[in-house]
Every structure is written in C-alpha cells, then in structure tokens.
Scaffold this motif. Structure first.
Motif, mmCIF file in Angstrom:
data_model
loop_
_atom_site.group_PDB
_atom_site.id
_atom_site.type_symbol
_atom_site.label_atom_id
_atom_site.label_comp_id
_atom_site.label_asym_id
_atom_site.label_seq_id
_atom_site.Cartn_x
_atom_site.Cartn_y
_atom_site.Cartn_z
ATOM 1 N N LYS A 86 19.372 56.759 -8.116
ATOM 2 C CA LYS A 86 18.256 56.062 -7.465
ATOM 3 C C LYS A 86 18.487 54.592 -7.150
ATOM 4 O O LYS A 86 17.567 53.873 -6.761
ATOM 5 N N SER A 126 10.370 58.796 -1.494
ATOM 6 C CA SER A 126 10.341 57.329 -1.560
ATOM 7 C C SER A 126 9.869 56.736 -0.237
ATOM 8 O O SER A 126 10.113 57.305 0.832
ATOM 9 N N THR A 128 11.185 54.458 1.087
ATOM 10 C CA THR A 128 12.380 54.030 1.840
ATOM 11 C C THR A 128 12.727 55.025 2.943
ATOM 12 O O THR A 128 13.644 54.785 3.713
ATOM 13 N N TYR A 150 20.849 56.086 -0.274
ATOM 14 C CA TYR A 150 19.775 56.558 -1.155
ATOM 15 C C TYR A 150 18.596 57.076 -0.310
ATOM 16 O O TYR A 150 18.146 58.212 -0.481
ATOM 17 N N PHE A 179 5.955 53.855 -3.461
ATOM 18 C CA PHE A 179 6.270 52.497 -3.071
ATOM 19 C C PHE A 179 6.992 51.850 -4.244
ATOM 20 O O PHE A 179 8.081 52.321 -4.598
ATOM 21 N N ASN A 180 6.454 50.838 -4.898
ATOM 22 C CA ASN A 180 7.249 50.174 -5.945
ATOM 23 C C ASN A 180 6.680 50.421 -7.341
ATOM 24 O O ASN A 180 5.740 49.741 -7.738
ATOM 25 N N ASN A 199 18.078 45.459 -10.589
ATOM 26 C CA ASN A 199 17.960 45.065 -9.181
ATOM 27 C C ASN A 199 16.505 44.783 -8.828
ATOM 28 O O ASN A 199 16.207 43.924 -8.018
ATOM 29 N N LEU A 201 12.424 43.843 -9.106
ATOM 30 C CA LEU A 201 11.757 42.596 -9.503
ATOM 31 C C LEU A 201 11.164 42.632 -10.899
ATOM 32 O O LEU A 201 11.484 41.757 -11.735
ATOM 33 N N TYR A 204 13.501 42.692 -13.887
ATOM 34 C CA TYR A 204 14.243 41.432 -13.951
ATOM 35 C C TYR A 204 13.368 40.346 -14.596
ATOM 36 O O TYR A 204 13.778 39.658 -15.543
ATOM 37 N N LEU A 216 14.571 33.630 -13.005
ATOM 38 C CA LEU A 216 14.406 34.585 -11.898
ATOM 39 C C LEU A 216 14.912 33.934 -10.614
ATOM 40 O O LEU A 216 14.580 32.784 -10.318
ATOM 41 N N VAL A 218 14.360 33.927 -6.864
ATOM 42 C CA VAL A 218 13.406 34.402 -5.858
ATOM 43 C C VAL A 218 14.160 34.478 -4.539
ATOM 44 O O VAL A 218 14.598 33.453 -3.993
ATOM 45 N N PHE A 219 14.335 35.707 -4.038
ATOM 46 C CA PHE A 219 15.182 35.904 -2.851
ATOM 47 C C PHE A 219 14.452 35.482 -1.570
ATOM 48 O O PHE A 219 14.019 36.306 -0.775
ATOM 49 N N ARG A 232 5.145 43.421 -1.628
ATOM 50 C CA ARG A 232 5.377 44.850 -1.835
ATOM 51 C C ARG A 232 4.146 45.528 -2.428
ATOM 52 O O ARG A 232 3.267 44.851 -2.967
ATOM 53 N N TYR A 234 3.122 47.384 -5.296
ATOM 54 C CA TYR A 234 3.485 47.801 -6.657
ATOM 55 C C TYR A 234 2.420 48.764 -7.170
ATOM 56 O O TYR A 234 1.219 48.504 -7.006
ATOM 57 N N VAL A 270 6.178 38.055 -4.607
ATOM 58 C CA VAL A 270 7.036 37.770 -5.763
ATOM 59 C C VAL A 270 6.335 36.742 -6.654
ATOM 60 O O VAL A 270 6.270 36.898 -7.877
ATOM 61 N N ASP A 296 16.453 43.036 2.844
ATOM 62 C CA ASP A 296 15.048 42.952 2.412
ATOM 63 C C ASP A 296 14.118 42.786 3.604
ATOM 64 O O ASP A 296 14.450 42.088 4.565
#
Ligand code: WQD
Length: 339
Positions: A86, A126, A128, A150, A179-180, A199, A201, A204, A216, A218-219, A232, A234, A270, A296
């Motif tokens: 996954k 998923s 995705t 995936y 979803f998440n 990987n 959020l 992590y 953390l 933050v991307f 996202r 969640y 985030v 992303d």
C-alpha cells in the motif's frame, strides 16, 4: 447462526480496526495475514479488545493452497479483502511486486471464493483511483485514472471484480474508496504502526509528538488553499471500519453491488492537523516549511453522499478525535517500547 467473514490483511492498520468493528457487529471473523506489514502481537491485542479468541491463518494471498485451506477449514460466508501492498512511493520502485500481490493475489482469492461457492466481497480500494481533478468534493462518477502503480493496482482490482460480477450474477461486491485514514482505536491497543519513517502526515506528526522524529517537514505552503498547505479528507479509522460493516451488512441482506467513497466530505490542511495534534499532546509541535512533494495535489476530498444514501454510512468522528486517539496510541506504544 452467526455469519463467518474471512478478513484478509486483518492484522494490518485498517484491517485490525475493521476486525474489532466486525466482531462487535456480531460476525465470526477469520484473519488471513502474512504479517509482512503487521506486528506479530496484533491478534493478542485484538483478543484483549474483543474479549474473545482470535482465529488467524498466517499465509500470503499468493499461496493458493493456503487460501484454499482456509476455505476448507471454515464455512466462509463473505470476504473483506485488505491484504495488499500500500505504499504509493514504493510502488513506483517495485511495480511488478505491487501488481503481483495486489492483482494476482486478488485473482487467487476470487478463484478460491468461486470454487468454494462464496460470492460476496468487500474490496479495499482508494481515492487514488480518481484522475487528478479541481472539482471537489469528488463524486464516485468522477473520471478515473492513476498516478502510481499502487493506484493502478487498485483500479485494476476494481475492474477485475466488476468484470467477474458481469460474468456471473451470483457475485455481489462492495468497492470502498478511502480518502485519508487516520487515528486509532479508543483502547489505544491498536493503531498505525509503520516500521520505517512514515510517508503519511498523521503517523509522521505522531512520531514528532512522541520525540521519535525531530520536526515535521510541511511540504509546501504556497498551494491555492486557505493557509497555503495541502488539504485532504481525513477519516477516522474507526469510521472507516464501521463503513466496511455497513457495506457487508448490505451485501449479506441481499443488496446490489455498490461502489462508494468512504470520506467525510470535509477538507483539513496540514496546519489544521498540526494545531489539532498540538492540542492533543499538550505542546506546540516543531515544523519547517520545505519544497512541495512531487506528485502532491493542493486539495483532495470526497463526496460522501452515496455511502449515506446506499448504506446509511456517515463518518461521525472529527479531526480532534483522530489526533486524540492517535496520541493516546503512540504515547502508550512508546512507553511500552521504552519499558
Ligand atoms: C497528506 C498531506 C502532504 C507528510 C496518501 C496516498 C495513499 C492514500 C492516502 C491509500 C499532503 C502533507 C505529508 C509529511 C506533509 N492511501 N505532508 N509532510 O498523499 O494525500 O495520500 O495517503 O490509498 O497512501 O495517496 O497523504 O498523508 O502522504 O499527505 O506536509 O511529512 O500532508 O503534502 O498535503 P496523501 P499524506
């Protein structure tokens, strides 16, 4: 007579939480898991939570004989299928192993089910499988596509199940697009427990909160979102688990096959999660803004209306519930490990 469910991948993160929800809904549950991504003592902890012995077959869905042996040993009424690889990033480096486990493994399972006269399956899919879109919330009718191996294997899995169902009217399926997933069971005995650097959020942030990681990353904070960070959908892992029970209940009651989103329809950023987790653990968590992560999207959340209309499912836990339960789990696990 209680119905018996084969739960593949039942020692994993979402699988173990779904185990609890299925038992509490009155099902007998048999777990099939190769423990490649699950700790060996998860069944013991499931026994503590449910107060009943746990039946586990340690095997791989690629081992056709082992899967057939499970159907010979138990009168299985339906299958909830989680067992799969996954990790989106990893799937790009070992695509063939992802296709083998996620697609050949599914074909093995479906052939064994057919030979055993079992035609009801709930399939872990998923979000995705949706093509990149700016049109949120995302409905089930949105365009499909894939940006990773995936996601390709999840899309192929859905198509395989639908093709088989089209060939034989005895099949009934519930395809659930997550979803998440985030959070942990209220007992703090099970939760997300990645072996390496996470990987995703929430796991992590959890490791930052418990001091296993320093800060953390933050991307990116230059996305077209309210605070510039990624948004996202969640969903609490126990809401997700309960969504599987709703799908299975519907199939067992003779409902037609269905494909539904399992999400909340709400987007959190985030920084929203960081603020909620800081509240849960009682201290401001360190972070720094870094470059965007390749691949992303700015924003991604689902339309939950169909799951509510067809299954009567609606997520009822919020971001604070997810963070509080994750913090209870990770701090308990960390104390246990530290002891
Ligand atoms: C969420 C947000 C990141 C980590 C994944 C996969 C797939 C799916 C859901 C199964 C994004 C940001 C993250 C970090 C960050 N699961 N982020 N720092 O990418 O939406 O989806 O999980 O099907 O596995 O598609 O989830 O948790 O990786 O990222 O800033 O250290 O958090 O940029 O905006 P994602 P995620």
């Amino acid at each position: 007579m209680r119905k018996t469910i084969l739960l593949t991948g039942g020692a994993g993160y979402i699988g173990s939480h779904t185990y609890v929800a299925l038992v509490q809904a009155g099902y007998e549950v048999v777990i099939l898991d190769n423990f490649s991504n699950a700790r060996a003592d998860v069944p013991d902890r499931l026994e503590v939570i449910t107060g009943a012995p746990v039946t586990v077959h340690r095997a791989d869905v690629l081992d056709k004989q082992a899967v057939a042996a499970v159907f010979a040993a138990h009168k299985i009424d339906a299958v909830v299928h989680f067992a799969a690889r996954k990790a989106v990033g990893e799937s790009q480096t070992i695509p063939l192993e992802y296709i083998e486990t996620n697609c050949t493994g599914l074909v093995n399972l479906l052939m064994t089910m057919r030979d055993a006269g079992v035609f009801r399956i709930v399939f872990s899919s998923s979000a995705t499988v949706y093509a990149e879109t700016e049109d949120w919330p995302i409905p089930e009718e949105a365009e499909l596509g894939y940006a990773s191996t995936y996601a390709l294997t999840k899309l192929m899995g859905e198509q395989i199940i639908r093709q088989v169902a089209g060939s034989d009217a005895r099949w009934r399926h519930g395809i659930l697009r997550y979803f998440n997933p985030a959070g942990a069971h209220e007992s703090a005995l099970i939760g997300e427990d990645p072996r390496d650097i996470p990987n995703n959020l929430m796991p992590y942030i959890a490791k930052v909160a418990v001091g296993e990681l320093p800060t953390l990353n933050v991307f990116g904070d230059d996305y077209p979102t309210p605070d510039g960070t990624g948004v996202r959908d969640y969903i609490h892992v126990m809401d997700l688990a309960e969504g599987h029970v709703k799908s299975l209940d519907a199939l067992m009651a003779g409902a037609e096959s269905h494909i539904v989103n399992l999400g909340t329809g709400k987007g959190y950023s985030v920084l929203d999660m960081l603020a909620s987790y800081s509240k849960a653990c009682g201290r401001d968590l360190p972070y720094r803004v870094t470059e965007r992560r390749a691949g992303d999207l700015a924003c991604y959340f689902g339309d939950p209306a169909k799951a509510k209309a067809l299954l009567g499912f609606q997520a009822r836990r919020d971001l604070d519930d997810m963070c509080r339960s994750s913090w209870a789990w990770i701090s308990r696990r960390s104390n246990m490990r530290g002891a």
